[in-house]
Motif scaffolding. Structure first.
Motif, mmCIF file in Angstrom:
data_model
loop_
_atom_site.group_PDB
_atom_site.id
_atom_site.type_symbol
_atom_site.label_atom_id
_atom_site.label_comp_id
_atom_site.label_asym_id
_atom_site.label_seq_id
_atom_site.Cartn_x
_atom_site.Cartn_y
_atom_site.Cartn_z
ATOM 1 N N ASP A 1 -8.398 1.562 -2.892
ATOM 2 C CA ASP A 1 -8.330 0.188 -3.088
ATOM 3 C C ASP A 1 -7.293 -0.356 -2.187
ATOM 4 O O ASP A 1 -7.424 -1.396 -1.373
ATOM 5 N N TYR B 1 -12.076 7.350 -1.792
ATOM 6 C CA TYR B 1 -12.996 7.180 -2.832
ATOM 7 C C TYR B 1 -13.774 8.330 -3.309
ATOM 8 O O TYR B 1 -14.128 8.673 -4.319
ATOM 9 N N TYR C 1 0.817 -1.258 -0.005
ATOM 10 C CA TYR C 1 -0.066 -0.210 0.112
ATOM 11 C C TYR C 1 1.006 1.255 -0.032
ATOM 12 O O TYR C 1 0.768 2.085 -0.590
ATOM 13 N N LYS D 1 -5.262 1.014 0.015
ATOM 14 C CA LYS D 1 -5.388 1.326 1.748
ATOM 15 C C LYS D 1 -6.333 0.395 2.284
ATOM 16 O O LYS D 1 -6.196 -0.105 3.353
ATOM 17 N N THR D 2 -7.458 -0.022 1.688
ATOM 18 C CA THR D 2 -8.503 -0.814 2.005
ATOM 19 C C THR D 2 -8.154 -2.213 2.237
ATOM 20 O O THR D 2 -8.414 -2.777 3.316
ATOM 21 N N GLU E 1 -8.272 2.408 7.225
ATOM 22 C CA GLU E 1 -9.524 3.127 6.764
ATOM 23 C C GLU E 1 -9.056 3.827 5.498
ATOM 24 O O GLU E 1 -8.023 4.515 5.436
ATOM 25 N N GLU E 2 -9.967 3.989 4.481
ATOM 26 C CA GLU E 2 -9.570 4.554 3.168
ATOM 27 C C GLU E 2 -9.455 6.242 3.447
ATOM 28 O O GLU E 2 -9.017 6.712 2.548
ATOM 29 N N GLY F 1 -14.399 -2.765 1.688
ATOM 30 C CA GLY F 1 -13.947 -3.339 2.941
ATOM 31 C C GLY F 1 -14.213 -4.676 3.516
ATOM 32 O O GLY F 1 -13.850 -5.680 3.615
ATOM 33 N N LYS G 1 -17.807 0.863 -4.007
ATOM 34 C CA LYS G 1 -16.481 0.419 -3.185
ATOM 35 C C LYS G 1 -16.393 1.089 -1.746
ATOM 36 O O LYS G 1 -15.766 0.430 -0.677
ATOM 37 N N GLU G 2 -16.831 2.378 -1.708
ATOM 38 C CA GLU G 2 -16.681 3.242 -0.300
ATOM 39 C C GLU G 2 -17.409 2.622 0.627
ATOM 40 O O GLU G 2 -17.304 2.567 1.908
#
Length: 200
Positions: free
Chosen positions: A107, A120, A77, A109-110, A115-116, A182, A177-178
């Motif tokens: 993506d 996103y 990451y 980071k998740t 936590e993203e 996860g 995705k947001e």
């Protein structure tokens, strides 16, 4: 040289299919850095080389996480985040590509378990500025990011109601995705496998 990196990617995917996630992560890492080394900053960012870098780097991050090597997943990451920052800072003015790079970073980071942090939403903001976003989705780099997401989704019970909409519209994909990516990743890690049918 590119064919060599394709061979490495395909061998890594075979390791993934066999459940050898650390070996797969190593192979995807080699392929990722091979593909980025063949990518020219600027106009080449929509190409298949860049797309395969994104796919392989995401895949290596996930394989290490599933294989129990969380620190290596975090390392991927951080490496990807640095590359994303470099790409965004030099000759990347197209909003659609900036959105794709921010989606890639979110993506990573998740997948790494962090936590993203609104990445996103940052991707959505860039995508919203793009002209003819539907046409960008046909570029190879976008297809490879979708391919990775589809293959994660095909291994998970958390799926969108319509994959075609997700494929056509990166804004819808980033929004989905947001809220859900996860959970997809957590399911794969809990099950200890990433097994998708190669129907895509």
């Amino acid at each position: 040289m590119k064919d060599r990196f394709v061979d490495i990617r395909e061998a890594a995917d075979q390791k993934r299919a066999e459940g050898q996630y650390i070996s797969a992560g190593d192979g995807f890492t080699r392929a990722a850095f091979g593909f980025i080394s063949e990518t020219t900053y600027g106009d080449d960012l929509e190409s298949g080389n860049f797309g395969q870098f994104l796919y392989c780097h995401l895949s290596s991050t996930l394989c290490y996480r599933i294989g129990g090597q969380a620190q290596r997943s975090k390392n991927r990451y951080r490496q990807g985040s640095l590359i994303a920052s470099d790409l965004l800072g030099y000759n990347c003015d197209e909003a659609a590509l900036r959105g794709l790079i921010k989606e890639f970073e979110a993506d990573l980071k998740t997948i790494s378990g962090e936590e993203e942090g609104g990445l996103y939403q940052n991707a959505i903001e860039e995508y919203s500025k793009a002209n003819h976003l539907d046409m960008w989705q046909s570029e190879m780099a976008f297809d490879w990011v979708y391919a990775f997401f589809r293959r994660v989704g095909d291994s998970s019970s958390h799926q969108p109601s319509d994959w075609d909409v997700i494929h056509r519209n990166p804004i819808d994909r980033a929004d989905f995705k947001e809220n859900t990516f996860g959970d997809m990743v957590s399911e794969l890690i809990y099950d200890g496998e990433w097994d998708f049918e190669k129907s895509f």
